[in-house]
Design a protein around this motif. Structure first.
Motif: not given
Length: 209
Positions: A27-31, A62-63, A108-110, A171-173
Protein backbone atom coordinates in the motif's frame (compact mmCIF):
# COMPACT_ATOMS: atom_id res chain seq x y z
CA UNK A 1 7.26 -35.45 17.04
CA UNK A 2 4.99 -32.54 17.91
CA UNK A 3 6.47 -29.09 17.59
CA UNK A 4 6.93 -27.33 20.97
CA UNK A 5 4.13 -24.89 21.78
CA UNK A 6 6.54 -21.95 22.02
CA UNK A 7 7.87 -22.70 18.55
CA UNK A 8 4.35 -22.84 17.14
CA UNK A 9 3.55 -19.48 18.72
CA UNK A 10 6.76 -18.06 17.30
CA UNK A 11 5.96 -19.26 13.78
CA UNK A 12 2.42 -17.90 14.00
CA UNK A 13 3.69 -14.50 15.14
CA UNK A 14 6.29 -14.43 12.36
CA UNK A 15 3.57 -15.26 9.84
CA UNK A 16 1.37 -12.49 11.24
CA UNK A 17 4.19 -9.96 11.00
CA UNK A 18 4.90 -11.01 7.43
CA UNK A 19 1.23 -10.76 6.43
CA UNK A 20 0.94 -7.24 7.77
CA UNK A 21 4.24 -6.27 6.17
CA UNK A 22 3.00 -7.45 2.77
CA UNK A 23 -0.14 -5.32 3.04
CA UNK A 24 1.64 -2.19 4.27
CA UNK A 25 4.56 -2.42 1.85
CA UNK A 26 2.13 -2.98 -1.03
CA UNK A 27 0.00 0.00 0.00
CA UNK A 28 2.68 2.51 0.97
CA UNK A 29 5.95 1.33 -0.54
CA UNK A 30 9.27 0.57 1.08
CA UNK A 31 10.27 4.06 2.24
CA UNK A 32 6.90 5.00 3.74
CA UNK A 33 6.48 1.76 5.65
CA UNK A 34 8.38 1.65 8.94
CA UNK A 35 8.92 -1.35 11.19
CA UNK A 36 7.19 0.65 13.93
CA UNK A 37 4.10 0.95 11.73
CA UNK A 38 4.14 -2.77 11.02
CA UNK A 39 4.56 -3.55 14.72
CA UNK A 40 1.62 -1.29 15.56
CA UNK A 41 -0.54 -3.05 12.98
CA UNK A 42 0.38 -6.46 14.39
CA UNK A 43 -0.02 -5.32 17.98
CA UNK A 44 3.53 -5.93 19.16
CA UNK A 45 6.40 -3.71 20.25
CA UNK A 46 8.77 -2.41 17.53
CA UNK A 47 11.60 -4.44 19.02
CA UNK A 48 9.63 -7.65 18.54
CA UNK A 49 9.96 -7.32 14.77
CA UNK A 50 13.73 -7.72 15.05
CA UNK A 51 13.36 -10.99 16.90
CA UNK A 52 12.16 -12.44 13.62
CA UNK A 53 13.84 -10.29 10.97
CA UNK A 54 17.30 -8.68 11.45
CA UNK A 55 16.27 -5.43 9.73
CA UNK A 56 13.64 -3.78 7.58
CA UNK A 57 15.32 -4.88 4.33
CA UNK A 58 15.23 -8.53 5.38
CA UNK A 59 11.54 -8.20 6.24
CA UNK A 60 10.83 -6.58 2.88
CA UNK A 61 12.71 -9.30 1.01
CA UNK A 62 10.75 -11.99 2.85
CA UNK A 63 7.47 -10.20 2.12
CA UNK A 64 8.29 -10.31 -1.59
CA UNK A 65 9.90 -13.73 -1.94
CA UNK A 66 8.11 -16.04 0.48
CA UNK A 67 4.61 -15.68 -1.04
CA UNK A 68 6.17 -16.23 -4.49
CA UNK A 69 7.76 -19.42 -3.23
CA UNK A 70 4.41 -20.55 -1.82
CA UNK A 71 2.67 -20.01 -5.17
CA UNK A 72 5.49 -21.78 -6.96
CA UNK A 73 5.46 -24.86 -4.71
CA UNK A 74 1.71 -25.36 -5.19
CA UNK A 75 1.89 -24.81 -8.94
CA UNK A 76 4.88 -27.06 -9.53
CA UNK A 77 3.22 -29.79 -7.48
CA UNK A 78 0.33 -29.80 -9.95
CA UNK A 79 2.75 -30.23 -12.86
CA UNK A 80 4.50 -33.20 -11.23
CA UNK A 81 1.41 -35.33 -10.64
CA UNK A 82 0.34 -38.33 -12.71
CA UNK A 83 -1.42 -37.57 -15.96
CA UNK A 84 -0.91 -36.34 -19.48
CA UNK A 85 0.48 -32.84 -20.09
CA UNK A 86 -3.00 -31.63 -20.94
CA UNK A 87 -4.37 -32.85 -17.62
CA UNK A 88 -1.43 -31.38 -15.70
CA UNK A 89 -1.82 -27.97 -17.33
CA UNK A 90 -5.56 -27.99 -16.65
CA UNK A 91 -4.97 -28.89 -13.00
CA UNK A 92 -2.39 -26.12 -12.67
CA UNK A 93 -4.77 -23.51 -14.09
CA UNK A 94 -7.49 -24.75 -11.74
CA UNK A 95 -5.17 -24.54 -8.72
CA UNK A 96 -3.82 -21.10 -9.55
CA UNK A 97 -7.14 -19.51 -10.43
CA UNK A 98 -8.75 -20.93 -7.31
CA UNK A 99 -6.20 -19.14 -5.14
CA UNK A 100 -4.67 -16.25 -7.09
CA UNK A 101 -7.15 -13.72 -5.68
CA UNK A 102 -5.65 -14.42 -2.23
CA UNK A 103 -2.33 -12.98 -3.39
CA UNK A 104 -3.39 -9.55 -4.64
CA UNK A 105 -1.15 -7.60 -2.25
CA UNK A 106 1.73 -10.02 -2.80
CA UNK A 107 1.52 -9.54 -6.57
CA UNK A 108 1.32 -5.77 -6.19
CA UNK A 109 4.48 -5.93 -4.12
CA UNK A 110 6.27 -7.95 -6.80
CA UNK A 111 5.27 -5.41 -9.43
CA UNK A 112 6.48 -2.63 -7.14
CA UNK A 113 9.92 -4.26 -7.05
CA UNK A 114 10.05 -4.97 -10.78
CA UNK A 115 9.08 -1.38 -11.47
CA UNK A 116 12.17 -0.19 -9.57
CA UNK A 117 14.87 -2.57 -10.75
CA UNK A 118 17.69 -0.10 -10.22
CA UNK A 119 16.64 0.44 -6.62
CA UNK A 120 16.19 -3.28 -5.89
CA UNK A 121 18.66 -5.04 -8.24
CA UNK A 122 19.32 -8.17 -6.16
CA UNK A 123 15.70 -8.64 -5.17
CA UNK A 124 14.60 -8.11 -8.76
CA UNK A 125 16.99 -10.83 -9.90
CA UNK A 126 15.61 -13.26 -7.33
CA UNK A 127 12.04 -12.50 -8.40
CA UNK A 128 12.93 -13.06 -12.06
CA UNK A 129 14.72 -16.31 -11.23
CA UNK A 130 11.68 -17.53 -9.30
CA UNK A 131 9.39 -16.66 -12.21
CA UNK A 132 11.74 -18.40 -14.64
CA UNK A 133 11.52 -21.65 -12.69
CA UNK A 134 7.77 -21.52 -13.14
CA UNK A 135 7.76 -20.59 -16.83
CA UNK A 136 10.48 -23.13 -17.67
CA UNK A 137 8.48 -25.92 -16.02
CA UNK A 138 5.29 -24.94 -17.82
CA UNK A 139 7.24 -24.72 -21.06
CA UNK A 140 8.61 -28.23 -20.63
CA UNK A 141 5.20 -29.77 -19.87
CA UNK A 142 3.61 -27.85 -22.73
CA UNK A 143 6.25 -29.00 -25.24
CA UNK A 144 5.57 -32.63 -24.28
CA UNK A 145 1.87 -31.99 -24.76
CA UNK A 146 2.55 -30.65 -28.25
CA UNK A 147 4.46 -33.81 -29.14
CA UNK A 148 1.55 -35.90 -27.88
CA UNK A 149 -0.92 -33.89 -29.96
CA UNK A 150 -2.67 -32.26 -27.01
CA UNK A 151 -1.67 -28.70 -27.90
CA UNK A 152 -1.32 -26.78 -31.15
CA UNK A 153 2.23 -27.26 -32.48
CA UNK A 154 2.34 -23.85 -34.15
CA UNK A 155 2.96 -21.98 -30.90
CA UNK A 156 6.22 -21.39 -29.07
CA UNK A 157 6.21 -23.09 -25.63
CA UNK A 158 8.33 -20.23 -24.26
CA UNK A 159 5.87 -17.58 -25.45
CA UNK A 160 2.86 -19.59 -24.26
CA UNK A 161 4.25 -20.02 -20.74
CA UNK A 162 5.09 -16.32 -20.44
CA UNK A 163 1.75 -15.23 -21.87
CA UNK A 164 -0.05 -17.39 -19.33
CA UNK A 165 1.93 -16.06 -16.36
CA UNK A 166 1.27 -12.50 -17.54
CA UNK A 167 -2.45 -13.24 -17.80
CA UNK A 168 -2.47 -14.86 -14.36
CA UNK A 169 -0.69 -11.89 -12.80
CA UNK A 170 -3.08 -9.47 -14.48
CA UNK A 171 -6.07 -11.30 -13.06
CA UNK A 172 -4.52 -11.38 -9.59
CA UNK A 173 -3.68 -7.69 -9.68
CA UNK A 174 -6.94 -6.34 -11.04
CA UNK A 175 -9.66 -8.62 -9.69
CA UNK A 176 -10.56 -8.94 -6.03
CA UNK A 177 -11.92 -11.85 -4.03
CA UNK A 178 -15.49 -10.95 -5.04
CA UNK A 179 -14.73 -12.19 -8.56
CA UNK A 180 -15.14 -15.82 -7.45
CA UNK A 181 -18.83 -15.14 -6.86
CA UNK A 182 -19.23 -13.65 -10.32
CA UNK A 183 -20.90 -15.88 -12.93
CA UNK A 184 -18.08 -15.21 -15.39
CA UNK A 185 -15.36 -16.59 -13.07
CA UNK A 186 -15.47 -20.11 -14.51
CA UNK A 187 -15.42 -18.62 -18.00
CA UNK A 188 -12.30 -16.67 -17.08
CA UNK A 189 -10.55 -19.88 -16.04
CA UNK A 190 -11.61 -21.33 -19.37
CA UNK A 191 -9.96 -18.43 -21.18
CA UNK A 192 -6.76 -19.06 -19.22
CA UNK A 193 -6.71 -22.66 -20.40
CA UNK A 194 -7.50 -21.52 -23.94
CA UNK A 195 -4.20 -19.59 -23.98
CA UNK A 196 -2.48 -22.97 -24.23
CA UNK A 197 -4.32 -23.69 -27.50
CA UNK A 198 -5.53 -27.17 -26.53
CA UNK A 199 -6.59 -29.40 -29.41
CA UNK A 200 -10.09 -30.75 -28.99
CA UNK A 201 -10.87 -34.40 -29.69
CA UNK A 202 -12.65 -33.53 -32.92
CA UNK A 203 -9.64 -31.54 -34.13
CA UNK A 204 -7.36 -34.49 -33.41
CA UNK A 205 -9.56 -36.72 -35.54
CA UNK A 206 -9.32 -34.25 -38.42
CA UNK A 207 -5.52 -34.44 -38.23
CA UNK A 208 -5.59 -38.17 -38.81
CA UNK A 209 -8.03 -38.14 -41.71
Amino acid sequence: MARPINEEKRLKRRSRILQEAVVLFAESGYSNTTTALIAQSVGVSPGTIFQYFPNKEALFNAAVLEPLADIQVKSLACLKEEGTPGVLIKNMVEEQFNHIYCYTNELRLVQYVLGQRIRFPELTQMVLESTKVMTDTIECVYAKGQLMGEFNKNFSPAMISRAYISFLNGVGLTLGESIIHHPEWESLKGHALYLFAPIQHEEKQEEFK
